[in-house]
Design a protein around this motif. Structure first.
Motif, PDB file in Angstrom:
ATOM      1  N   VAL A 274      23.601  67.745  22.584  1.00  0.00           N
ATOM      2  CA  VAL A 274      24.452  68.655  21.825  1.00  0.00           C
ATOM      3  C   VAL A 274      24.082  68.561  20.355  1.00  0.00           C
ATOM      4  CG1 VAL A 274      26.364  68.536  23.465  1.00  0.00           C
ATOM      5  CG2 VAL A 274      26.272  66.924  21.567  1.00  0.00           C
ATOM      6  N   ASP A 275      24.376  69.626  19.626  1.00  0.00           N
ATOM      7  CA  ASP A 275      24.172  69.666  18.185  1.00  0.00           C
ATOM      8  C   ASP A 275      25.535  69.562  17.503  1.00  0.00           C
ATOM      9  OD1 ASP A 275      21.432  69.947  18.352  1.00  0.00           O
ATOM     10  OD2 ASP A 275      21.527  72.128  18.478  1.00  0.00           O
ATOM     11  N   VAL A 276      25.708  68.515  16.698  1.00  0.00           N
ATOM     12  CA  VAL A 276      26.963  68.270  15.989  1.00  0.00           C
ATOM     13  C   VAL A 276      26.759  68.598  14.518  1.00  0.00           C
ATOM     14  CG1 VAL A 276      28.705  66.539  15.401  1.00  0.00           C
ATOM     15  CG2 VAL A 276      27.605  66.492  17.635  1.00  0.00           C
ATOM     16  N   ASN A 277      27.724  69.295  13.953  1.00  0.00           N
ATOM     17  CA  ASN A 277      27.661  69.613  12.528  1.00  0.00           C
ATOM     18  C   ASN A 277      27.551  68.320  11.727  1.00  0.00           C
ATOM     19  OD1 ASN A 277      28.357  70.362   9.790  1.00  0.00           O
ATOM     20  ND2 ASN A 277      29.099  72.285  10.632  1.00  0.00           N
ATOM     21  N   GLU A 278      26.633  68.311  10.771  1.00  0.00           N
ATOM     22  CA  GLU A 278      26.385  67.076  10.024  1.00  0.00           C
ATOM     23  C   GLU A 278      27.602  66.645   9.199  1.00  0.00           C
ATOM     24  OE1 GLU A 278      24.194  69.123   6.141  1.00  0.00           O
ATOM     25  OE2 GLU A 278      23.027  67.994   7.615  1.00  0.00           O
ATOM     26  N   PRO A 311      18.031  60.192  14.914  1.00  0.00           N
ATOM     27  CA  PRO A 311      18.035  59.986  13.458  1.00  0.00           C
ATOM     28  C   PRO A 311      17.258  61.050  12.698  1.00  0.00           C
ATOM     29  CG  PRO A 311      16.476  58.503  14.476  1.00  0.00           C
ATOM     30  CD  PRO A 311      17.163  59.218  15.605  1.00  0.00           C
ATOM     31  N   THR A 312      17.635  62.283  12.868  1.00  0.00           N
ATOM     32  CA  THR A 312      17.054  63.379  12.098  1.00  0.00           C
ATOM     33  C   THR A 312      18.018  64.546  12.135  1.00  0.00           C
ATOM     34  OG1 THR A 312      15.122  64.821  11.817  1.00  0.00           O
ATOM     35  CG2 THR A 312      15.812  64.338  14.051  1.00  0.00           C
ATOM     36  N   ALA A 313      17.974  65.367  11.108  1.00  0.00           N
ATOM     37  CA  ALA A 313      18.877  66.512  11.006  1.00  0.00           C
ATOM     38  C   ALA A 313      18.069  67.798  10.975  1.00  0.00           C
ATOM     39  CB  ALA A 313      19.744  66.409   9.747  1.00  0.00           C
ATOM     40  N   ASN A 314      18.702  68.855  11.449  1.00  0.00           N
ATOM     41  CA  ASN A 314      18.095  70.182  11.417  1.00  0.00           C
ATOM     42  C   ASN A 314      18.485  70.855  10.108  1.00  0.00           C
ATOM     43  OD1 ASN A 314      17.504  72.999  11.797  1.00  0.00           O
ATOM     44  ND2 ASN A 314      17.425  72.628  13.990  1.00  0.00           N
ATOM     45  N   ARG A 315      17.497  71.111   9.265  1.00  0.00           N
ATOM     46  CA  ARG A 315      17.788  71.667   7.948  1.00  0.00           C
ATOM     47  C   ARG A 315      18.337  73.090   8.038  1.00  0.00           C
ATOM     48  NH1 ARG A 315      13.005  71.699   3.610  1.00  0.00           N
ATOM     49  NH2 ARG A 315      13.164  69.462   4.102  1.00  0.00           N
ATOM     50  N   VAL A 320      23.012  67.660  13.696  1.00  0.00           N
ATOM     51  CA  VAL A 320      22.343  66.439  14.143  1.00  0.00           C
ATOM     52  C   VAL A 320      22.450  66.390  15.659  1.00  0.00           C
ATOM     53  CG1 VAL A 320      22.287  63.923  14.037  1.00  0.00           C
ATOM     54  CG2 VAL A 320      22.882  65.242  11.999  1.00  0.00           C
ATOM     55  N   LYS A 321      21.343  66.077  16.328  1.00  0.00           N
ATOM     56  CA  LYS A 321      21.330  66.042  17.787  1.00  0.00           C
ATOM     57  C   LYS A 321      21.904  64.716  18.283  1.00  0.00           C
ATOM     58  CE  LYS A 321      17.878  67.910  19.818  1.00  0.00           C
ATOM     59  NZ  LYS A 321      16.525  68.192  20.336  1.00  0.00           N
ATOM     60  N   VAL A 322      22.739  64.813  19.323  1.00  0.00           N
ATOM     61  CA  VAL A 322      23.376  63.648  19.926  1.00  0.00           C
ATOM     62  C   VAL A 322      23.072  63.654  21.420  1.00  0.00           C
ATOM     63  CG1 VAL A 322      25.555  62.452  20.372  1.00  0.00           C
ATOM     64  CG2 VAL A 322      25.218  63.656  18.210  1.00  0.00           C
ATOM     65  N   ARG A 323      22.647  62.492  21.941  1.00  0.00           N
ATOM     66  CA  ARG A 323      22.374  62.334  23.366  1.00  0.00           C
ATOM     67  C   ARG A 323      23.570  61.694  24.057  1.00  0.00           C
ATOM     68  NH1 ARG A 323      17.487  58.671  23.915  1.00  0.00           N
ATOM     69  NH2 ARG A 323      17.992  58.997  26.117  1.00  0.00           N
ATOM     70  N   ILE A 324      23.946  62.241  25.212  1.00  0.00           N
ATOM     71  CA  ILE A 324      25.131  61.792  25.939  1.00  0.00           C
ATOM     72  C   ILE A 324      24.746  61.566  27.394  1.00  0.00           C
ATOM     73  CG2 ILE A 324      27.480  62.405  26.642  1.00  0.00           C
ATOM     74  CD1 ILE A 324      27.586  64.200  24.155  1.00  0.00           C
ATOM     75  N   ARG A 325      25.193  60.446  27.970  1.00  0.00           N
ATOM     76  CA  ARG A 325      24.927  60.142  29.375  1.00  0.00           C
ATOM     77  C   ARG A 325      26.140  60.456  30.230  1.00  0.00           C
ATOM     78  NH1 ARG A 325      25.498  54.840  27.579  1.00  0.00           N
ATOM     79  NH2 ARG A 325      23.252  54.519  27.574  1.00  0.00           N
ATOM     80  N   PHE A 326      25.864  60.808  31.482  1.00  0.00           N
ATOM     81  CA  PHE A 326      26.922  60.969  32.467  1.00  0.00           C
ATOM     82  C   PHE A 326      27.252  59.601  33.054  1.00  0.00           C
ATOM     83  CE2 PHE A 326      24.981  65.220  32.538  1.00  0.00           C
ATOM     84  CZ  PHE A 326      26.108  66.004  32.357  1.00  0.00           C
TER      85      PHE A 326
END
Length: 362
Positions: A274-278, A311-315, A320-326
């Motif tokens: 998912v992409d979370v607002n910085e 650890p990087t942001a989309n300008r 910022v991308k976040v990885r989530i596990r089931f």
């Protein structure tokens, strides 16, 4: 007689001045009474309005009174310790993304060849190393047979040279014994020694040739095995792109040459991205609890947790991308499904905040 009738008729048409005067007197007598009644009504209304204003507080006072109860919680919250005031959960953070597979591969051949058989189809489960397709291997089989024949020839040559060498070694030993007793000449001994040396050199050459032929045979066997296309890992086939009779190549060379046989996905490696607002990324912590809902199953809440914050942001998108596990895998969860997630507050932090608030209240 007629004169009396006319006289009576004339009398009936005469206006009675006394009756009019009485009516005027009566109407004039009602005017003061009406004025008194109106004055009483007006006075009663004024008195009632005065009493209502006296009982009703001023508007400013009412406004201040209404604002006082709203300010009391703020005052009580300000009196709490900083830890108790800041430990209150600020609500959940929502985001949207997609289900992705960390292990997803398009299986292709390492050589160029014609597809003869395809053993898989969409939806099939394959194991690691399972053959998914076979290429035309007639020439590769011939090359392997030829290389194996060369290796066998080199092996036979080694055996022959070893036999000759053993015979030459026995002859040289016998000549040496006879030479010591003066029954053999020095020339015979030298010739026997030379024969043993030549055979030793031929044996080393034959062994080298045998090693070369063996390597060539292994290479041919490896090339033959490349005509059997195998699954690189266990997973589910999600796409079948090649058909029997088509040409396939590890790189696109134009025309109708394909570069892949099928696509395999490891279902044990699926997760959410998912992409979370910085501006809100500070509310996301690794290992935090997450509830996920697939758009395909909106009534199904899936427990999940944060794997890591990339650890990087989309300008361009300021995300910022976040990885989530089931937390639990399910066959209904498929790659590329749309999903919505809510980042929940940690249960331990919530319980700790409740304890702190209770202590501050006491």
């Amino acid at each position: 007689m007629m004169r009396e009738d006319k006289t009576r008729l004339l009398r009936s048409l005469k206006i009675d001045r006394s009756t009019k005067k009485a009516e005027r007197r009566t109407s004039r007598s009602w005017l003061p009474i009406s004025a008194v009644i109106v004055a009483c009504v007006v006075g009663a209304a004024a008195f009632a309005a005065f009493e209502f204003r006296k009982d009703d507080p001023p508007r400013e006072t009412a406004t201040q009174t209404a604002q006082q109860p709203a300010a009391q919680p703020q005052t009580s919250q300000a009196q709490l310790p900083p830890a108790a005031a800041s430990s209150k959960p600020a609500g959940t953070l929502a985001a949207s993304g997609y289900v992705v597979a960390r292990r997803k591969a398009t299986v292709a051949a390492e050589i160029t060849g014609k597809v003869v058989e395809v053993f898989i189809d969409e939806g099939m489960t394959v194991t690691e190393g399972q053959v998914v397709a076979r290429l035309d291997s007639v020439l590769a089989e011939k090359d392997f047979e030829l290389a194996r024949s060369r290796a066998e020839t080199a092996d036979a040559a080694i055996a022959a040279i070893i036999a000759d060498l053993e015979d030459a070694t026995r002859i040289m030993t016998r000549i040496q014994t006879l030479s010591q007793k003066n029954f053999a000449t020095e020339a015979d001994l030298t010739k026997a020694q030379a024969r043993v040396g030549v055979l030793n050199a031929q044996l080393r050459q034959a062994k080298s040739q045998f090693e070369t032929a063996s390597i060539d045979a292994k290479r041919s066997a490896s090339m033959l095995d490349k005509h059997q296309i195998r699954a690189p890992f266990a997973g589910v086939v999600v796409d079948r792109s090649a058909q029997p009779g088509e040409m396939i190549s590890p790189m696109s060379v134009g025309g109708y040459t394909r570069t892949g046989i099928c696509t395999i996905v490891d279902m044990d490696s699926i997760e959410i991205e998912v992409d979370v607002n910085e501006a809100f990324i500070g509310r996301v912590v690794p290992g935090g609890a997450v509830s996920a809902m697939l758009d395909a199953y909106p009534d199904w809440t899936i427990p999940a947790s944060v794997i890591a914050i990339v650890p990087t942001a989309n300008r361009e998108k300021a995300t910022v991308k976040v990885r989530i596990r089931f937390e639990k895998k399910d066959p209904r969860i498929l790659p590329d499904m749309a999903v919505k997630v809510n980042f929940l507050a940690d249960a331990k932090e919530n319980s700790r905040a409740k304890v702190t608030e209770t202590t501050a209240a006491n």
